[in-house]
Design a protein around this motif. Structure first.
Motif, PDB file in Angstrom:
ATOM      1  N   UNK A 130     100.057  29.488 -14.819  1.00 37.98           N
ATOM      2  CA  UNK A 130     101.089  29.136 -13.843  1.00 37.98           C
ATOM      3  C   UNK A 130     102.069  28.117 -14.420  1.00 37.98           C
ATOM      4  N   UNK A 131     102.539  28.414 -15.631  1.00 32.90           N
ATOM      5  CA  UNK A 131     103.441  27.498 -16.333  1.00 32.90           C
ATOM      6  C   UNK A 131     104.691  28.253 -16.795  1.00 32.90           C
ATOM      7  N   UNK A 132     105.683  27.514 -17.248  1.00 35.32           N
ATOM      8  CA  UNK A 132     106.877  28.111 -17.817  1.00 35.32           C
ATOM      9  C   UNK A 132     106.605  28.497 -19.270  1.00 35.32           C
ATOM     10  N   UNK A 207     111.899  47.163 -10.939  1.00 37.75           N
ATOM     11  CA  UNK A 207     110.769  46.274 -11.133  1.00 37.75           C
ATOM     12  C   UNK A 207     110.488  45.522  -9.842  1.00 37.75           C
ATOM     13  N   UNK A 208     109.232  45.511  -9.420  1.00 34.50           N
ATOM     14  CA  UNK A 208     108.844  44.819  -8.196  1.00 34.50           C
ATOM     15  C   UNK A 208     108.504  43.374  -8.542  1.00 34.50           C
ATOM     16  N   UNK A 209     109.139  42.447  -7.821  1.00 40.82           N
ATOM     17  CA  UNK A 209     109.011  41.032  -8.138  1.00 40.82           C
ATOM     18  C   UNK A 209     108.004  40.331  -7.234  1.00 40.82           C
ATOM     19  N   UNK A 210     107.625  39.134  -7.637  1.00 39.70           N
ATOM     20  CA  UNK A 210     106.705  38.320  -6.857  1.00 39.70           C
ATOM     21  C   UNK A 210     107.297  38.031  -5.477  1.00 39.70           C
ATOM     22  N   UNK A 211     106.450  38.085  -4.453  1.00 43.54           N
ATOM     23  CA  UNK A 211     106.917  37.779  -3.104  1.00 43.54           C
ATOM     24  C   UNK A 211     107.213  36.289  -2.938  1.00 43.54           C
ATOM     25  N   UNK A 219     102.569  40.045 -10.355  1.00 49.74           N
ATOM     26  CA  UNK A 219     101.578  40.002 -11.425  1.00 49.74           C
ATOM     27  C   UNK A 219     100.167  39.848 -10.883  1.00 49.74           C
ATOM     28  N   UNK A 220      99.214  40.547 -11.519  1.00 51.66           N
ATOM     29  CA  UNK A 220      97.805  40.410 -11.162  1.00 51.66           C
ATOM     30  C   UNK A 220      97.264  39.047 -11.571  1.00 51.66           C
ATOM     31  N   UNK A 224      98.710  32.633  -7.320  1.00 56.37           N
ATOM     32  CA  UNK A 224      99.030  32.707  -5.887  1.00 56.37           C
ATOM     33  C   UNK A 224      98.799  34.126  -5.380  1.00 56.37           C
ATOM     34  N   UNK A 225      97.717  34.332  -4.629  1.00 59.19           N
ATOM     35  CA  UNK A 225      97.373  35.660  -4.125  1.00 59.19           C
ATOM     36  C   UNK A 225      98.418  36.174  -3.134  1.00 59.19           C
TER      37      UNK A 225
END
Length: 351
Positions: A130-132, A207-211, A219-220, A224-225
């Motif tokens: 969870x980093x840049x 491409x489907x992005x993070x909500x 991403x799996x 963050x679930x």
């Protein structure tokens, strides 16, 4: 009278998915549903191979018990979404040792500098922590993660694939595969080149992005679930996640991926889930707001997952059938890769 008949070369289509975590909506719309379409549209003499790539999953730390279970969950998922073992070869990558042998030989042809320039290893470490990407500590890079693009090349070239359906984040890897194939063909010359240069099969979905962070893909591996919709999510969970999806404070609905990425992501999801063009989809929201869009996206995703979820539940209760599919798929895969490896060993001087 001479009849002019155009000849058609049979295609060999190869792709794979890691058994790390339950597939999410991005996996389904970006890969799995398109694999099914390729199967449906394939010519009778085309060969299609779809694998669960367990060795790739090992490039980041895994819980052995969870990985053992996830392998079967993913195989069941491939069948649940519509892949047919009577038409496609479906198997576990790690059941065919030819991949490893070919990967080692290709590693010996691949410059380390080229692998360091690949971008995916850095993004995978960043995502898992969870980093840049700019903050990634390169001491966390293991040799397997650095060289896994070569194993991916071996996955493809072991079957002398002509077409590879991959997402845009894997385009760089396919370019490397083509370069490795060309290097092998030039280094170990013969009357005919052994490896074709595989072509990219672009997927039609955006491409489907993070909500939760529409600047990155769904991403799996994200901690963050709530950022992803899983194939196993209940309707209530799907509703909750979409209701909490990041949008913006701008009134109205427009498709603007640059300035309104959250809103654009929801429109992409709706369009892909209903089989529409996104620009046609957005026309239905000229006088509506985010609440209307989220409601419609929720209903579309629930309906999209309805049948696959039902079939997945059934398959997970039939381990004997899954094992049968796995064994038969591996047998067919080995027949194809075995022929390739015979030629490879002859050309490099190992037989």
């Amino acid at each position: 009278m001479i009849s002019m008949i155009s000849s058609r070369l049979a295609r060999v289509v190869v792709s794979g998915i890691q058994p790390t975590g339950v597939p999410h909506l991005g996996n389904y719309l970006g890969a799995l549903s398109n694999w099914v379409k390729l199967q449906q549209n394939a010519h009778s003499d085309d060969t299609l191979l779809y694998m669960v790539v367990g060795w790739h999953g090992m490039t980041l730390p895994q819980n052995p018990k969870l990985l053992a279970s996830a392998r079967w969950d993913m195989l069941a998922t491939l069948l649940a979404v519509g892949l047919d073992p009577k038409r496609s070869i479906i198997f576990h990558q790690e059941d065919n040792q030819d991949h490893l042998e070919l990967s080692w030989l290709l590693n010996c042809l691949t410059p380390v500098g080229r692998l360091f320039r690949m971008t995916t290893w850095k993004s995978r470490i960043a995502s898992s922590r969870n980093a840049d990407e700019a903050d990634v500590d390169e001491t966390l890079l293991n040799a397997g993660l650095l060289t896994y693009p070569v194993l991916q090349a071996a996955d493809i070239l072991a079957y002398r694939a002509t077409h590879v359906p991959v997402g845009e984040d894997q385009t760089q890897h396919l370019e490397l595969t083509r370069d490795i194939a060309d290097t092998f063909n030039r280094t170990f010359k013969s009357k005919n080149a052994l490896f074709p240069l595989p072509n990219l099969v672009s997927t039609p979905s955006h491409r489907i992005l993070s909500l939760k962070d529409p600047s990155s893909k769904m991403s799996k591996s994200s901690p963050d679930i709530q950022s992803r919709i899983l194939l196993t999510d209940t309707p209530a969970q799907i509703k909750s996640k979409i209701r909490g999806a990041v949008t913006d404070s701008i009134q109205g609905i427009t498709f603007d991926p640059v300035n309104r990425p959250g809103c654009a992501n929801l429109l992409n999801i709706l369009a892909a889930s209903t089989g529409q063009d996104v620009h046609q989809t957005v026309k239905g929201y000229e006088n509506k707001g985010h609440g209307d869009l989220k409601k419609d996206v929720t209903e579309a995703v629930i309906e999209l997952f309805r049948d696959p979820q039902k079939e997945l539940g059934r398959l997970l209760q039939d381990r004997a059938y899954l094992q049968q599919v796995s064994v038969e798929g591996a047998r067919k895969a080995k027949e194809l890769s075995g022929e390739t490896m015979t030629h490879v060993r002859e050309r490099v001087g190992l037989c």
